[in-house]
Design an enzyme around this catalytic site. Structure first.
Site, PDB file in Angstrom:
ATOM      1  N   ASP A  93       0.718  -1.080  -0.059  1.00  0.00           N
ATOM      2  CA  ASP A  93      -0.001   0.059  -0.101  1.00  0.00           C
ATOM      3  C   ASP A  93       0.767   1.372  -0.110  1.00  0.00           C
ATOM      4  OD1 ASP A  93      -1.964   1.955   0.254  1.00  0.00           O
ATOM      5  OD2 ASP A  93      -2.236   1.586   2.631  1.00  0.00           O
TER       6      ASP A  93
ATOM      7  N   ASP B  89      -4.021   3.655   2.391  1.00  0.00           N
ATOM      8  CA  ASP B  89      -5.704   3.547   2.647  1.00  0.00           C
ATOM      9  C   ASP B  89      -5.988   1.968   3.248  1.00  0.00           C
ATOM     10  OD1 ASP B  89      -5.233   1.939   0.439  1.00  0.00           O
ATOM     11  OD2 ASP B  89      -6.672   2.763  -0.909  1.00  0.00           O
TER      12      ASP B  89
ATOM     13  N   ASP C  73      -1.935  -1.427  -4.043  1.00  0.00           N
ATOM     14  CA  ASP C  73      -2.282  -0.796  -5.009  1.00  0.00           C
ATOM     15  C   ASP C  73      -1.128  -0.866  -6.221  1.00  0.00           C
ATOM     16  OD1 ASP C  73      -0.005   0.987  -4.135  1.00  0.00           O
ATOM     17  OD2 ASP C  73      -1.518   1.875  -2.905  1.00  0.00           O
TER      18      ASP C  73
ATOM     19  N   ASP D  24     -10.600 -16.344 -15.821  1.00  0.00           N
ATOM     20  CA  ASP D  24     -11.460 -16.802 -14.773  1.00  0.00           C
ATOM     21  C   ASP D  24     -12.736 -17.730 -15.059  1.00  0.00           C
ATOM     22  OD1 ASP D  24     -11.904 -15.848 -11.927  1.00  0.00           O
ATOM     23  OD2 ASP D  24     -13.892 -15.362 -12.652  1.00  0.00           O
TER      24      ASP D  24
ATOM     25  N   GLU E 152      -8.736 -21.113 -15.835  1.00  0.00           N
ATOM     26  CA  GLU E 152      -9.254 -21.995 -14.830  1.00  0.00           C
ATOM     27  C   GLU E 152     -10.447 -22.661 -15.100  1.00  0.00           C
ATOM     28  OE1 GLU E 152     -10.866 -20.481 -10.329  1.00  0.00           O
ATOM     29  OE2 GLU E 152     -11.529 -19.409 -12.050  1.00  0.00           O
TER      30      GLU E 152
HETATM   31  C1  GLC Z   1     -12.675 -17.607  -9.788  1.00  0.00           C
HETATM   32  C2  GLC Z   1     -11.726 -16.733  -8.897  1.00  0.00           C
HETATM   33  C3  GLC Z   1     -12.526 -16.493  -7.753  1.00  0.00           C
HETATM   34  C4  GLC Z   1     -13.705 -15.728  -8.141  1.00  0.00           C
HETATM   35  C5  GLC Z   1     -14.631 -16.426  -8.937  1.00  0.00           C
HETATM   36  C6  GLC Z   1     -15.743 -15.609  -9.810  1.00  0.00           C
HETATM   37  O1  GLC Z   1     -12.874 -19.064  -9.099  1.00  0.00           O
HETATM   38  O2  GLC Z   1     -10.803 -17.346  -8.588  1.00  0.00           O
HETATM   39  O3  GLC Z   1     -11.755 -15.677  -6.704  1.00  0.00           O
HETATM   40  O4  GLC Z   1     -14.617 -15.190  -6.835  1.00  0.00           O
HETATM   41  O5  GLC Z   1     -13.877 -16.980  -9.981  1.00  0.00           O
HETATM   42  O6  GLC Z   1     -15.139 -14.490 -10.474  1.00  0.00           O
END
Ligand code: GLC
Length: 566
Positions: free
Chosen positions: A44, A48, A52, A225, A292
């Site tokens: 940071d 805050d 960042d 994601d 993922e």
């Molecule tokens: C994936 C991300 C996770 C997020 C989810 C929704 O699994 O790694 O952190 O909450 O998708 O986007």
């Protein structure tokens, strides 16, 4: 000085004098090493209590010094932060708490200046419900974006029952009623993260444009994601029942339902190839994608190659997160990865991330085991992913579900805490997102404000500054391992072959071979002192530098250079 230091320094000088391999080559991603930053918790600079982008810039030298080649940064785009950035309300602007576009561009260029790559986190499946697209889409049934999300009429007399039985990936119906449209919208994850409708070509193009935008800014690739939730079956028929309760790495089925029609659809595999074409159109330098995805091998592999076309470069193989750190289990996992993802595929080795408990947790916070895990990770064939703080051995604190900031913790807060503790998992993901530990000053140097999550209590011992001064620290061990990996081509590009003779219930051993060079990796994955026969080769490196290389201390790993016999 230790007994084996001369051999080690000789080996180091040989490898350090050789040219650097892989950097700048066409397929740099195949041999890269990735460091994941969760920006909110890294450093940071504006008091805050949140990390960042400027903070990342100031700490880039830490990552460079460790020897990582690529940095993946979790999302920092404009967002109401209900899922801490995984709920995006504008893909092309930066959340003000993290910085601005100028800082973001500077971040990209500072990473490149250090000869590293940068991978952004692209959340394509859903937006925030505060994205302008959703606000417009939800405003009526006939606005220009009415069809940008997955809307369906409900069932029952008043249309207030969900359109079908589909569960969200986290359990419970993924359908949510909207009073204005008097319809349901679909959300694969949480209610405030409505899924985009990729069956609408305008949506697909808009999201491909987002990818183009960042590639145009020089980003070297994306972590994608929940990429297996992109498409849903447009017949919207009910999912079949299943006996499975909890979804796992190998199967997204769970909560007594087979996720047949809402995950891993053929259209999603096809989309991976379309995205690849876009990414490949930015070819100098080559870009990279890691997905993922969850599912069995046959299915998830289709994200990498489908109908003869290339898709994602690689995917996370999350079995690493649930495989016990035992010789036979580990061997089986590696064998499966090698069998299922042979060359030219590149497996991934990931042991924690922003969703999963810290990697040292299942190892009982034992630093010897953490070193052996890193020893494995940087000598195996694949892309190692290290989550910030893993190099220090940051431990998982116990943060009760009830007080969780994480929306999943809030959702599951009625689950009794003792059950959660018993699983050892982080159902409250705050536990894996606590601040990075930089030094012994207040809040471990993370912030001089009020940290958004508690700072680990033992930060006086576990922090970058102290570990830097201790040659035996886990952090210095990471740096040494990365130095070996970066300089020994066999560790980066070599084939992997299990050593049948040495591997048993306590030892896991494998060979890496490349262009006439062969290395043997031997791991004692037990609490016992083991004697190995000699003649294994020249010791290049060992996790326990004081010991005789053939006396294997508990949890010791040794890298030998062996002669090639033919
Ligand atoms: C994936 C991300 C996770 C997020 C989810 C929704 O699994 O790694 O952190 O909450 O998708 O986007």
């Amino acid at each position: 000085m230790t007994k084996y230091t001369p051999i080690i320094s000789l080996a180091l000088s040989i490898v350090f004098l050789s040219p650097t391999f892989g950097q700048g080559s066409e397929e740099w991603w195949k041999s890269t090493t990735v460091y994941q930053i969760y920006p909110r918790s890294f450093y940071d600079t504006d008091v805050d209590g949140l990390g960042d982008l400027e903070g990342i810039i100031q700490k880039l030298d830490h990552i460079k010094k460790l020897g990582f080649e690529t940095i993946w940064i979790s999302p920092f785009f404009k967002s109401p932060q209900r899922d801490f950035g995984y709920d995006i309300s504008d893909y092309q602007s930066i959340a003000p708490e993290y910085g601005d576009m100028e800082t973001c561009k500077r971040l990209i260029s500072e990473i490149h200046k250090r000869d590293m790559k940068v991978v952004f986190d692209l959340v394509m499946n859903h937006t925030s419900d505060e994205h302008d697209w959703f606000k417009e889409s939800a405003s009526s049934k006939d606005n220009p974006k009415a069809d940008w999300y997955v809307w369906k009429d409900g069932k029952g007399k008043e249309g207030k029952k969900p359109p079908n039985n589909w569960n969200a990936t986290i359990g419970g119906s993924g359908w949510h009623y909207n009073e204005v449209r008097k319809q349901f919208y679909w959300a694969s994850f949480l209610e405030f993260q409505p899924d985009l409708n990729y069956s609408n070509p305008e949506v697909k193009n808009a999201m491909l444009d987002v990818a183009r935008f960042w590639l145009g800014e020089g980003v070297d690739g994306f972590r994608l994601d929940i990429f297996n939730s992109i498409y849903e079956d447009t017949s919207f028929v009910n999912n079949p029942a299943s006996l499975r309760i909890v979804p796992s790495e190998e199967s997204p089925d769970g909560f007594f339902q087979k996720m047949k029609y809402n995950v891993n659809q053929e259209e999603s595999f096809e989309f991976a190839t379309e995205l690849r074409a876009v990414v490949d159109s930015f070819s100098n330098p080559q870009r990279f994608m890691v997905g993922e995805v969850f599912g069995d091998v046959e299915t998830t592999k289709k994200f990498c190659t489908y109908n003869g076309k290339d898709g994602l470069h690689t995917i996370f193989l999350f079995q690493t997160l649930s495989t016990p750190f035992k010789a036979r289990k580990w061997r089986k996992m590696v064998e499966e990865f090698e069998h299922n993802f042979p060359v030219p595929f590149v497996p991934t080795y990931v042991f924690s991330n922003h969703d999963r408990r810290r990697s040292i947790t299942p190892l009982g916070n034992d630093v010897r085991k953490a070193k052996l895990l890193a020893f494995f990770q940087f000598t195996a064939r694949g892309i190692p992913f290290t989550y910030y703080g893993e190099e220090l051995g940051i431990e998982k604190p116990l943060l009760p579900l009830k007080t969780g900031k994480d929306p999943l913790a809030q959702r599951y807060k009625s689950i009794p805490q003792f059950l959660v503790n018993w699983t050892g998992q982080s159902l409250n993901r705050d536990e894996c997102r606590t601040p990075m530990l930089w030094d012994t000053t207040v809040n471990a140097g993370f912030t001089s404000g009020k940290p958004w999550l508690p700072v680990a209590e033992n930060y006086n011992e576990i922090n970058v500054e102290s570990q830097n001064e201790n040659p035996e620290s886990l952090m210095n061990f990471y740096a040494q391992m990365l130095a070996f990996r970066n300089q020994i081509p066999a560790l980066k590009f070599g084939s992997l072959e299990i050593d049948e003779d040495l591997s048993n219930g306590k030892v896991f051993a494998f060979n890496r071979e490349f262009e006439g060079q062969r290395y043997l990796i031997v791991m004692n994955m037990s609490n016992r002192l083991l004697k190995l026969h000699d003649g294994l080769g020249e010791v290049v490196f060992t996790t326990h530098q004081e010991s005789d290389p053939y006396d294997f201390q508990p949890w010791e790993g040794t890298l030998f250079r062996s002669a090639i016999s033919d």
